[in-house]
Design an enzyme around this catalytic site. Structure first.
Site, PDB file in Angstrom:
ATOM      1  N   GLU A  68       1.142   4.001   1.944  1.00 29.66           N
ATOM      2  CA  GLU A  68       1.408   4.546   3.274  1.00 29.66           C
ATOM      3  C   GLU A  68       2.913   3.596   3.519  1.00 29.66           C
ATOM      4  O   GLU A  68       3.908   4.000   4.098  1.00 29.66           O
ATOM      5  CB  GLU A  68       0.572   4.280   4.147  1.00 29.66           C
ATOM      6  CG  GLU A  68      -0.599   5.291   3.995  1.00 29.66           C
ATOM      7  CD  GLU A  68      -1.770   4.786   3.316  1.00 29.66           C
ATOM      8  OE1 GLU A  68      -1.732   3.601   2.451  1.00 29.66           O
ATOM      9  OE2 GLU A  68      -3.011   4.842   3.632  1.00 29.66           O
ATOM     10  N   CYS A  96      -5.894   2.139   5.849  1.00 25.70           N
ATOM     11  CA  CYS A  96      -6.549   0.933   6.147  1.00 25.70           C
ATOM     12  C   CYS A  96      -5.952   0.578   7.514  1.00 25.70           C
ATOM     13  O   CYS A  96      -4.916   0.881   8.160  1.00 25.70           O
ATOM     14  CB  CYS A  96      -6.386  -0.143   5.305  1.00 25.70           C
ATOM     15  SG  CYS A  96      -4.666  -0.682   5.114  1.00 25.70           S
ATOM     16  N   HIS A 124       0.940  -1.356  -0.001  1.00 28.28           N
ATOM     17  CA  HIS A 124       0.009   0.063   0.078  1.00 28.28           C
ATOM     18  C   HIS A 124       0.941   1.261   0.083  1.00 28.28           C
ATOM     19  O   HIS A 124       1.991   1.079   0.628  1.00 28.28           O
ATOM     20  CB  HIS A 124      -0.952  -0.197   1.187  1.00 28.28           C
ATOM     21  CG  HIS A 124      -2.262  -0.848   1.031  1.00 28.28           C
ATOM     22  ND1 HIS A 124      -3.025  -0.837   2.000  1.00 28.28           N
ATOM     23  CD2 HIS A 124      -2.481  -1.792   0.173  1.00 28.28           C
ATOM     24  CE1 HIS A 124      -4.144  -1.421   1.649  1.00 28.28           C
ATOM     25  NE2 HIS A 124      -3.628  -2.264   0.619  1.00 28.28           N
ATOM     26  N   CYS A 148      -1.994  -0.090   7.133  1.00 30.08           N
ATOM     27  CA  CYS A 148      -1.042   0.954   7.151  1.00 30.08           C
ATOM     28  C   CYS A 148      -1.425   1.998   8.589  1.00 30.08           C
ATOM     29  O   CYS A 148      -0.095   2.416   8.942  1.00 30.08           O
ATOM     30  CB  CYS A 148      -1.667   1.936   5.999  1.00 30.08           C
ATOM     31  SG  CYS A 148      -1.532   1.138   4.416  1.00 30.08           S
TER      32      CYS A 148
END
Lengths: 158, 158
Positions: free
Chosen positions: B55, B83, B53, B86
């Site tokens: 991040e 999420c 992801h 993260c």
């Protein structure tokens, strides 16, 4: 036919590697059809990367081996209850079931502090089985913290 | 002196890269002392790795640049609310403050579905500022889902 205990032994071998490096001793493996397709041990200090927890590393290796991010029909074995980051990664990877050695009341996200693995509002629900080789998984943690206290006390004395 | 909007524009550039690759368009950057030390855009499909992801990738790059896992005195800018994975990574990296473009009511872990960033039981508390360039951050998501629906409808027609 290998049992959950057999796979947890492999996760414990990973945890031992972390211990020998002075890392918090957590180990994890991902298994599919009786084969280990991903292994990992906590490497936060040595890698200088906060995301290199055992479960994340095992998931990354398994995804690489499978050639896709969905770890369907896989099981993850971890010596200690996953933290929020790792629990989130397990959900994202769609792992259907995980086996936990010992729970972590301080930051566990598989039922202790929160339960990201079984949050009905997320799009994936993970089955959890706990207490697999619990004594050995607790023991390795205790050994680590004992060593840490000893080291700190020696540093204070010097 | 660069403003939060200036840094969010950089996160949006990252999100655009993801969009052009057919990935869910989320972008993130890590800033320290006015300099960007980590960048990332969602790469889940192309990397075939569920942990990639925006991040997480920005944090990994920042940690590499700083030479340590503690991202003290850093700020993370992300186009969409993190999420659980993260958010967990942000807490582990000890990032003191994050700026969010648009919230994610379906899986956001910065106040929407849960709040891992500000859970007093964890050992780190993250300040949150939301709504930075919200319209643009929402727009890029809408564009993605419009393209996805169009693609699916074309596939059905064929």
């Amino acid at each position: 036919m290998r049992t959950p205990e057999d796979f947890m032994k492999e996760a414990l071998k990973e945890a031992s590697k972390a211990l020998s490096m002075g890392e918090v001793p957590v180990g994890a493996i991902v298994e599919k059809d009786g084969e280990i397709i991903g292994r990992g041990h906590n490497l936060t200090e040595s890698s200088k990367d906060p995301t290199t927890h055992a479960e994340v590393l095992a998931i990354r290796e398994a995804a690489k081996n499978l050639g896709g991010w969905r770890l369907l029909d896989c099981r993850l074995y971890t010596t200690t209850e996953p933290c929020p980051m790792c629990a989130g990664a397990i959900v994202l990877a769609r792992i259907p079931k995980i086996f936990i050695g010992t729970m972590d009341p301080k930051k566990g996200a598989g039922g202790s502090l929160m339960n990201i693995l079984q949050d009905e509002r997320l799009n994936h629900f993970v089955q959890i089985e706990t207490g697999i080789m619990q004594q050995q998984c607790e023991e390795i943690m205790k050994t680590f913290f004992k060593q840490l206290r000893k080291k700190k006390s020696e540093e204070t004395t010097i």
